[in-house]
Every structure is written in structure tokens, then in C-alpha cells.
Motif scaffolding. Structure first.
Motif, PDB file in Angstrom:
ATOM      1  N   VAL A 325       0.852  -1.185   0.000  1.00 55.42           N
ATOM      2  CA  VAL A 325       0.000   0.000   0.000  1.00 55.42           C
ATOM      3  C   VAL A 325       0.890   1.238   0.000  1.00 55.42           C
ATOM      4  O   VAL A 325       1.850   1.338   0.778  1.00 55.42           O
ATOM      5  N   GLN A 326       0.581   2.185  -0.870  1.00 59.12           N
ATOM      6  CA  GLN A 326       1.356   3.426  -0.952  1.00 59.12           C
ATOM      7  C   GLN A 326       0.877   4.409   0.124  1.00 59.12           C
ATOM      8  O   GLN A 326      -0.301   4.756   0.181  1.00 59.12           O
ATOM      9  N   LYS A 331       6.634   5.701  -1.259  1.00 58.48           N
ATOM     10  CA  LYS A 331       6.743   5.028   0.032  1.00 58.48           C
ATOM     11  C   LYS A 331       5.615   3.990   0.143  1.00 58.48           C
ATOM     12  O   LYS A 331       4.449   4.296  -0.109  1.00 58.48           O
ATOM     13  N   TYR A 332       5.995   2.769   0.581  1.00 58.10           N
ATOM     14  CA  TYR A 332       5.035   1.668   0.597  1.00 58.10           C
ATOM     15  C   TYR A 332       5.188   0.866   1.881  1.00 58.10           C
ATOM     16  O   TYR A 332       6.273   0.768   2.454  1.00 58.10           O
ATOM     17  N   ILE A 333       4.077   0.281   2.314  1.00 60.03           N
ATOM     18  CA  ILE A 333       4.090  -0.644   3.448  1.00 60.03           C
ATOM     19  C   ILE A 333       3.384  -1.930   3.042  1.00 60.03           C
ATOM     20  O   ILE A 333       2.535  -1.942   2.161  1.00 60.03           O
ATOM     21  N   ARG A 334       3.781  -3.010   3.704  1.00 57.87           N
ATOM     22  CA  ARG A 334       3.160  -4.306   3.442  1.00 57.87           C
ATOM     23  C   ARG A 334       1.851  -4.397   4.232  1.00 57.87           C
ATOM     24  O   ARG A 334       1.816  -4.082   5.414  1.00 57.87           O
ATOM     25  N   ARG A 335       0.754  -4.845   3.567  1.00 57.34           N
ATOM     26  CA  ARG A 335      -0.552  -4.969   4.220  1.00 57.34           C
ATOM     27  C   ARG A 335      -1.126  -6.374   3.931  1.00 57.34           C
ATOM     28  O   ARG A 335      -1.298  -6.747   2.767  1.00 57.34           O
ATOM     29  N   TYR A 336      -1.379  -7.113   4.996  1.00 56.90           N
ATOM     30  CA  TYR A 336      -1.966  -8.446   4.815  1.00 56.90           C
ATOM     31  C   TYR A 336      -3.454  -8.325   4.522  1.00 56.90           C
ATOM     32  O   TYR A 336      -4.149  -7.490   5.106  1.00 56.90           O
TER      33      TYR A 336
END
Length: 371
Positions: A325-326, A331-336
Motif C-alpha cells: 500500500v502506498q 513510500k510503501y508498506i506491506r498490508r496483509y
């Protein structure tokens, strides 16, 4: 001396290769920077050019499930006609394909058992009438003071007994759809149709002797509506509701589709197939759908709002699915996320994403090694 020169050449080659390898690793690390849970991809990096993003949107989706089905006559619109008594067939009133209505004569049968039932009815009727007159007489005598209480009580008891016998004799005829008021002692039994419909099976043979437990010799069915019996896996039953639409396809008519509605969902799961029986009611005015015919059923669920994302955007870690997810540009993060079905290269998301969030739709695999 020659050996020393060869050794120096080997050491120099290893040194140069090591420097080249370190330089490549440094370039790979510069493609993204990991700060906590956030992956930063510089705009000038090679990976940045391979990443595409997409805004998450809700869309109206109708789930489709396809299964095999069988055409059945509706039980209340289907009647097997068998003789209620043993006897000999004297006459047939119908032919195959003939339309009939409730009360229409089907065949006539001469039966000793029916004659005895008639006699019992008339005897019981006469005795009841006599008991009724006797009771009225005793009541009048007692009213004017010339009657005896004991005789009045006996008349009442006799009346109730004969009334019960008359009722039972009448019921014995009515249970076979025979109106006792219309019978004449000694006349043959005329078996009639209990429903409106068409003669779809006719095995009436004049002169044939039939036993009381003989199989049906005629079948009446109203096939302007039929049932389609389909099966749905228990994991999908939550998507099917009564009055939902269903599409029926028949191999004999490949270019034609029939539309029905879910009439009933069985309450019991078949343990051998782990499926639930679903009944669809379908219009059949042209009588194209025949009982016993195999069909294909496509169930369409009630429209619901849901989220679909490209299949390339969903990655796996052990047994879990996730997307990137941006949070800001680059910049991005991991989202389950919790996923469901795949449809045309897109995966349904049940939980983990919200509308208007931005995800990596293509190129997420390049960030898979980021820890």
C-alpha cells in the motif's frame, strides 16, 4: 619465478571480481531503502520505473456459480392415477396428451370391493336416518310427559353410534375422491383426475383386471412450471437466497436460456457430497423442459459491493496474502489481506483494504525481498 607470477595473476583476478560484485550489490541496495516497516523507492531507481500503482475502488459484483441440475415435475402439479379398488377396466375416457381438469373422468372400473363399499354406505345412511327419527320421537314423547328417560338415553346412544358409522362409511369413499352424494348402488367406479394438467402417460387397457396394489395406469402432469433440482457446495451456500435468479441451459437448445428463481434451499447437507440441494422454479409454457432432463444451472447472487485488485498485486508470504500500500509518493508498506475468488485476472479482497487506498498493481515482486 613463473609460479609466483601465476599466483599474483590469480589473486589480482579474485580481487577485481570481488570489487565488481560489491559494486553490483551496492547498486541493488540503492533501488530501495528500508526504514522500519516502510519501503522507500527513490524516483531515480530502476525499480521505480517498473512499479505501477492503482487506486482501490468498490464495484458492484454478482457472484456466479455453475452446477448440474435435473428437471422435475412440481409434486402438487403431478398425479399418478391408480385404481383404489381391485376390479376390471370397463372404459377409458382419455388419450395420451389430452388436457384434463379436476374431476375429469379417466377410466371406469367394475369392482366387487367398490360395490361392498357402496352397500355399506347406503346401509349406514339408512340406519342413521332411522336412528335420527327414533331420537326425535323419543324427545317429543319425553317433552310431553309420556316418554321414559331410559328409552331417551338409549335413543341418543343409538343415534351417536349410527352417526359415527355413517361418517366412517362416507369417509371410506371420499378418501378415494368419490362423492357419496352422487353414487348409485351397483354402478361402476369412475376414477377422476385430482388436478388440472395433461395425460403424459396412459397405460389403460380395457378389459384388464387390476389388483388393489396395481401400479399407476395413467399420469396427469401440469408442466407449465417445473422444478430444477441443483446442488451447491456448502462453502458457497451463503451466497444463495430464496428468490435469487438462476439461468437454465439445456444441451438440446444451446442457443436458448431459461430463467428461474430459487424456490427453496434444503436444510440438510448431503454428507457424501458436502452439498446442499437447491430447488429452482422455472416457467415452461412451451413444455420444452421435460422431467428427467439434465440441465446446466447458473446461479447469480444478489449484487454486492466488493473490492477487486489485479492478481499481480497480491503476493504470498508463507500461507498469508499481502499487497503493498502506498502511504506517500514512493513510500510503501506491506498490508496483509483476506482474499476470495479470482475473476478475469483480478482477485476479490474480503478484508484488509479500503476504497481510495493506492496499491502497487504491477512490479510488487521487486520489493518481495524487503524485510
Amino acid at each position: 619465478m613463473k609460479f609466483i607470477k601465476q599466483s599474483l595473476a590469480i589473486v589480482l583476478s579474485v580481487f577485481l571480481m570481488a570489487r565488481c560484485g560489491n559494486k553490483k550489490t551496492s547498486e541493488e541496495q540503492d533501488d530501495y531503502i528500508l526504514k522500519g516497516d516502510t519501503i522507500i523507492v527513490p524516483q531515480e531507481s530502476i525499480i521505480a520505473k517498473k512499479i505501477k500503482t492503482e487506486t482501490v475502488k468498490e464495484e458492484i459484483y454478482r457472484r456466479e456459480m455453475i452446477t448440474a441440475g435435473t428437471v422435475k415435475a412440481i409434486p402438487t402439479m403431478y398425479a399418478e392415477i391408480a385404481p383404489p379398488f381391485s376390479g376390471r377396466v370397463l372404459k377409458s375416457y382419455v388419450r395420451l396428451g389430452q388436457e384434463v381438469t379436476p374431476g375429469s373422468p379417466i377410466f371406469e372400473i367394475s369392482s366387487r370391493e367398490y360395490f361392498n363399499a357402496q352397500k355399506d354406505y347406503f346401509d349406514a345412511k339408512q340406519e342413521f336416518h332411522q336412528a335420527e327419527l327414533n331420537l326425535k320421537r323419543q324427545q317429543d314423547l319425553f317433552k310431553y310427559g309420556v316418554g321414559v328417560q331410559r328409552e331417551l338415553e338409549e335413543a341418543k346412544t343409538e343415534f351417536e353410534t349410527k352417526k359415527s358409522a355413517f361418517f366412517n362409511a362416507s369417509a371410506a369413499l371420499r378418501i378415494f375422491n368419490i362423492n357419496p352424494e352422487n353414487i348409485v348402488l351397483g354402478q361402476p367406479l369412475i376414477v377422476t383426475s385430482p388436478i388440472k394438467g395433461r395425460i403424459v402417460d396412459n397405460r389403460i387397457v380395457i378389459g384388464q383386471y387390476l389388483k388393489e396394489d396395481a401400479p399407476p395406469i395413467a399420469i396427469v402432469a401440469e408442466l407449465s412450471k417445473v422444478w430444477i433440482i441443483g446442488q451447491i457446495k456448502e462453502k458457497d451456500i451463503r451466497f444463495i437466497h430464496e428468490l435469487d435468479g438462476a439461468e437454465i441451459m439445456v444441451a438440446a437448445y444451446p442457443n436458448r436460456k431459461f430463467v428461474g428463481k430459487v424456490y427453496h434451499i434444503n436444510e440438510i447437507v448431503d454428507e457424501s457430497t458436502r452439498s446442499v440441494q437447491v430447488i429452482i422454479e422455472c416457467s415452461n409454457e412451451e413444455h420444452i423442459l421435460k422431467p428427467g432432463m439434465y440441465v446446466t444451472v447458473k446461479f447469480t447472487s444478489t449484487p454486492e459491493k466488493t473490492i477487486f485488485v489485479p492478481a499481480k498485486s497480491v503476493l504470498q508470504y508463507n500461507d498469508k496474502s499481502f499487497v503493498f500500500v502506498q502511504t506517500q509518493k514512493g513510500k510503501y508498506i506491506r498490508r496483509y489481506v483476506e482474499t476470495s475468488i479470482t475473476d478475469n485476472g483480478r482477485i476479490m479482497i474480503l478484508s484488509g483494504l479500503k476504497p481510495n487506498e493506492v496499491i502497487i498493481s504491477e512490479g510488487a515482486i521487486y520489493l518481495l525481498e524487503a524485510k
